[in-house]
Motif scaffolding. Structure first.
Motif, short mmCIF file in Angstrom:
data_model
loop_
_atom_site.label_atom_id
_atom_site.label_comp_id
_atom_site.label_asym_id
_atom_site.label_seq_id
_atom_site.Cartn_x
_atom_site.Cartn_y
_atom_site.Cartn_z
N PRO A 296 -8.54 8.79 8.47
CA PRO A 296 -9.93 9.17 8.19
C PRO A 296 -10.10 9.83 6.83
CG PRO A 296 -9.29 9.82 10.41
CD PRO A 296 -8.03 9.37 9.72
N GLY A 297 -11.11 9.35 6.07
CA GLY A 297 -11.42 9.94 4.78
C GLY A 297 -10.50 9.54 3.66
N VAL A 298 -9.59 8.57 3.89
CA VAL A 298 -8.64 8.18 2.86
C VAL A 298 -9.36 7.60 1.64
CG1 VAL A 298 -8.30 5.85 3.81
CG2 VAL A 298 -6.51 6.90 2.42
N GLU A 299 -8.89 7.98 0.46
CA GLU A 299 -9.42 7.41 -0.79
C GLU A 299 -8.59 6.18 -1.15
OE1 GLU A 299 -10.00 8.47 -5.56
OE2 GLU A 299 -9.33 10.03 -4.15
N VAL A 300 -9.25 5.05 -1.28
CA VAL A 300 -8.56 3.80 -1.57
C VAL A 300 -8.64 3.51 -3.07
CG1 VAL A 300 -8.45 1.33 -1.13
CG2 VAL A 300 -9.07 2.90 0.72
N VAL A 301 -7.48 3.39 -3.72
CA VAL A 301 -7.42 3.06 -5.14
C VAL A 301 -6.83 1.66 -5.26
CG1 VAL A 301 -6.52 3.71 -7.40
CG2 VAL A 301 -7.09 5.50 -5.73
N ASP A 302 -7.67 0.71 -5.61
CA ASP A 302 -7.24 -0.69 -5.70
C ASP A 302 -6.72 -0.98 -7.11
OD1 ASP A 302 -6.88 -3.43 -5.54
OD2 ASP A 302 -8.62 -3.73 -4.25
N LEU A 303 -5.42 -1.18 -7.23
CA LEU A 303 -4.79 -1.42 -8.54
C LEU A 303 -4.55 -2.89 -8.81
CD1 LEU A 303 -2.15 1.47 -8.39
CD2 LEU A 303 -4.40 1.51 -9.49
N ARG A 304 -5.09 -3.76 -7.97
CA ARG A 304 -4.88 -5.19 -8.16
C ARG A 304 -5.75 -5.72 -9.30
NH1 ARG A 304 -5.94 -6.86 -2.06
NH2 ARG A 304 -7.43 -5.18 -2.34
N ASN B 135 -2.78 3.72 -2.69
CA ASN B 135 -2.83 2.81 -3.84
C ASN B 135 -2.45 1.42 -3.37
OD1 ASN B 135 -3.42 4.92 -5.66
ND2 ASN B 135 -1.26 5.43 -5.85
N LEU B 136 -3.28 0.45 -3.68
CA LEU B 136 -3.06 -0.93 -3.27
C LEU B 136 -2.58 -1.77 -4.44
CD1 LEU B 136 -6.28 -1.53 -1.12
CD2 LEU B 136 -4.07 -0.62 -0.38
N GLN B 137 -1.51 -2.55 -4.22
CA GLN B 137 -0.97 -3.44 -5.24
C GLN B 137 -0.65 -4.79 -4.61
OE1 GLN B 137 2.16 -0.36 -6.42
NE2 GLN B 137 1.92 -1.50 -8.31
N ASP B 138 -0.67 -5.82 -5.42
CA ASP B 138 -0.22 -7.12 -4.98
C ASP B 138 1.29 -7.07 -4.77
OD1 ASP B 138 -1.21 -9.61 -4.31
OD2 ASP B 138 -2.13 -9.91 -6.26
N SER B 139 1.78 -7.68 -3.72
CA SER B 139 3.23 -7.68 -3.49
C SER B 139 3.91 -8.86 -4.18
CB SER B 139 3.55 -7.71 -1.99
OG SER B 139 3.08 -8.91 -1.41
N ASP B 140 3.15 -9.67 -4.90
CA ASP B 140 3.72 -10.78 -5.66
C ASP B 140 4.73 -10.23 -6.67
OD1 ASP B 140 3.09 -13.83 -6.52
OD2 ASP B 140 3.56 -12.61 -8.29
N ALA C 61 0.84 -1.19 0.00
CA ALA C 61 0.00 0.00 0.00
C ALA C 61 0.88 1.24 0.00
CB ALA C 61 -0.91 0.00 1.23
N THR C 62 0.67 2.13 -0.95
CA THR C 62 1.42 3.38 -1.04
C THR C 62 0.49 4.53 -0.66
OG1 THR C 62 2.78 2.50 -2.84
CG2 THR C 62 2.81 4.88 -2.51
N TYR C 63 0.75 5.13 0.50
CA TYR C 63 -0.08 6.22 1.00
C TYR C 63 0.54 7.56 0.63
CZ TYR C 63 -2.43 9.46 4.15
OH TYR C 63 -3.13 10.52 4.66
N ILE C 64 -0.28 8.44 0.02
CA ILE C 64 0.17 9.78 -0.40
C ILE C 64 -0.50 10.78 0.53
CG2 ILE C 64 0.33 11.41 -2.31
CD1 ILE C 64 -0.24 8.94 -4.15
N LYS C 65 0.29 11.40 1.39
CA LYS C 65 -0.24 12.29 2.41
C LYS C 65 -0.94 13.50 1.82
CE LYS C 65 1.18 14.84 6.56
NZ LYS C 65 2.33 15.19 7.44
N GLU C 66 -0.36 14.09 0.78
CA GLU C 66 -0.88 15.33 0.20
C GLU C 66 -2.33 15.20 -0.28
OE1 GLU C 66 0.44 18.65 -3.18
OE2 GLU C 66 1.51 16.75 -3.01
N THR C 67 -2.66 14.03 -0.84
CA THR C 67 -3.99 13.82 -1.39
C THR C 67 -4.85 12.89 -0.52
OG1 THR C 67 -3.15 11.99 -2.77
CG2 THR C 67 -3.21 14.19 -3.75
N ASN C 68 -4.28 12.40 0.58
CA ASN C 68 -4.96 11.44 1.46
C ASN C 68 -5.50 10.27 0.64
OD1 ASN C 68 -5.77 10.46 3.99
ND2 ASN C 68 -7.79 11.40 3.84
N GLU C 69 -4.60 9.69 -0.14
CA GLU C 69 -4.96 8.60 -1.05
C GLU C 69 -4.00 7.44 -0.84
OE1 GLU C 69 -3.99 8.05 -5.70
OE2 GLU C 69 -5.44 9.63 -5.30
#
Length: 216
Positions: free
Chosen positions: A208-216, A101-106, A91-99
């Protein structure tokens, strides 16, 4: 700027892979290979660690970063972003945008930011030479240069300073093929830290309020 941040993260994770699993399979002269092998042996005996470091892009001010590593799990904080990898999900969290990004670690799906994939490429893609001895305060350092033999790598060469006394890494300098240069310097290093596996997993409830972007 975003491309620079991404490349900075990638390079930092290359160094995490270096600390945890470097192999002297890379081609090089006898002295550089011996230095790298001794450094590798030191870090391979450490089950977990926390490191605070500075990173200084060429022509810019120094910034701080922090990495906690346990086996292939890691948590890396720098450049206004934080990466969590629990061995299954990255998971890569971007503080500036409170977002986040989720990726498989495979390694077949994790992309350039997967430490295992980076290490596999790194192990076969560099040639080492001993450059010089160096004095820094009371420290006696040995400087080794790694030159990329991989045409597709973004890294041209790496200069690593290893402390003669305990074979720890003092600093490293990355030269990228696009002309960018970044110096990383270890300010604090704590080996064998006690840290739970949950520390490496992103918990949305803590953001709180984080936007989750699932890239899997």
């Amino acid at each position: 700027m975003e491309n620079f941040k991404k490349s900075t993260f990638t390079i930092a994770i290359v160094m995490i892979a270096l600390l945890t699993s470097f192999s002297s399979n890379a081609q090089g002269d006898k002295k550089s290979s011996a230095i790298l092998e001794a450094m590798s042996k030191k870090y391979q005996q450490i089950k977990s660690f926390k490191a605070i470091f500075t990173y200084t892009p060429k022509g810019e001010k120094s910034l701080k970063g922090e990495a906690t590593v346990k086996g292939m799990k890691f948590r890396l904080k720098m450049a206004g972003q934080e990466i969590f990898n629990d061995g299954k999900l990255m998971a890569t969290y971007i503080k500036e945008t409170n977002e986040v990004n989720l990726q498989d670690s495979d390694p077949t799906a994790g992309g350039d930011l997967d430490p295992t994939k980076i290490y596999s490429a790194y192990k076969k893609g560099f040639k080492s030479i001993f450059l010089k001895d160096k004095k820094e305060g009371s420290k006696n350092l040995e400087v080794v240069q790694l030159t990329s033999t991989n045409k597709s790598s973004q890294v041209d060469k790496v200069e690593i300073e290893v402390n003669k006394a305990d074979r720890s890494i003092n600093s490293w300098k990355i030269f990228q093929k696009n002309g960018q240069e970044v110096v990383y310097k270890v300010e604090q290093f704590q080996p064998d830290v006690t840290v739970s596996d949950s520390f490496f997993a992103f918990n949305a409830k803590q953001y709180p309020g984080v936007e989750v972007v699932d890239l899997r």
